[in-house]
Design a protein around this motif. Sequence first.
Motif, mmCIF file in Angstrom:
data_model
loop_
_atom_site.group_PDB
_atom_site.id
_atom_site.type_symbol
_atom_site.label_atom_id
_atom_site.label_comp_id
_atom_site.label_asym_id
_atom_site.label_seq_id
_atom_site.Cartn_x
_atom_site.Cartn_y
_atom_site.Cartn_z
ATOM 1 N N GLU A 52 18.375 -16.938 21.243
ATOM 2 C CA GLU A 52 18.757 -15.564 20.902
ATOM 3 C C GLU A 52 19.815 -15.043 21.869
ATOM 4 O O GLU A 52 19.802 -15.364 23.054
ATOM 5 C CB GLU A 52 17.531 -14.633 20.956
ATOM 6 N N LYS A 70 11.361 -18.501 14.595
ATOM 7 C CA LYS A 70 12.304 -19.373 15.287
ATOM 8 C C LYS A 70 11.629 -20.693 15.650
ATOM 9 O O LYS A 70 10.509 -20.713 16.128
ATOM 10 C CB LYS A 70 12.798 -18.670 16.552
ATOM 11 N N THR A 129 23.298 -19.133 17.841
ATOM 12 C CA THR A 129 21.859 -18.935 18.048
ATOM 13 C C THR A 129 21.086 -20.244 17.974
ATOM 14 O O THR A 129 20.160 -20.479 18.754
ATOM 15 C CB THR A 129 21.308 -17.943 17.000
ATOM 16 N N ASP A 142 26.159 -12.098 17.306
ATOM 17 C CA ASP A 142 25.531 -13.066 16.400
ATOM 18 C C ASP A 142 25.672 -12.644 14.935
ATOM 19 O O ASP A 142 25.042 -13.212 14.053
ATOM 20 C CB ASP A 142 24.061 -13.298 16.766
ATOM 21 N N ASN A 196 14.570 -8.407 20.882
ATOM 22 C CA ASN A 196 13.287 -9.118 20.739
ATOM 23 C C ASN A 196 12.305 -8.387 19.813
ATOM 24 O O ASN A 196 11.141 -8.204 20.157
ATOM 25 C CB ASN A 196 12.627 -9.310 22.118
ATOM 26 N N ASP A 237 19.784 -9.292 22.709
ATOM 27 C CA ASP A 237 18.794 -9.131 21.655
ATOM 28 C C ASP A 237 17.658 -8.189 22.081
ATOM 29 O O ASP A 237 17.284 -8.142 23.251
ATOM 30 C CB ASP A 237 18.219 -10.510 21.296
#
Length: 197
Positions: A189, A3, A184, A133, A195, A193
């Motif tokens: 995020e 990201k 997003t 998402d 992670n 999420d």
Amino acid sequence: MRKQKKYYVVWEGKNPGIYETWDECKKQIEGYKGAKYKSFKTLDQAKEAFCNPHLANSKPLDYPLYGICVDASYSTKTKEMEYRGILLHEKNKLLFSQGGYKNATNNIGEFIAIVHALALCKKNNWNYPIYSDSKTAISWVNKKKVNTKLKLNEENHILFEHLTRALNWLKENTYNNKIIKWNTEKWGEIPADYNRK
């Protein structure tokens, strides 16, 4: 895919400044009437923008502060999928969590999670927007049909039972909740999420 880091400028908020994470930025603008803030790709851009408050007139991050967020995660280590839903407007309070689905896919988890949220909203007479998402899962919910290559077997029969239950619920019920694609790129995020990226 990693990201891309962003920098957040808060011109008007509890503590104006430049923040390196969305969570830090959110603390400064949440509940602050007339907050002005925006994300930038580089620290130099953020510094320039902070010194030029007229840039605050640019469209701010329209981060949602109300509704249900859902997400699913497939662990390559355990070979299991799980999903959950959280309430955005109650400090990301966990609403539901299901796990241990073997031989599953992320898209199926996202789909079941959305339907789980819809069913909970109907039961409690909530008109919350639901955020996911996953474009694929949202499309399946709208079509009331899933398009998966996953085959039923001994390991995933419970998953398929829950998938069938979700499809039947969609066919037998109506709802007014909006199902919205989580942005997003703009918002970071989704709060539900896991992670694990």
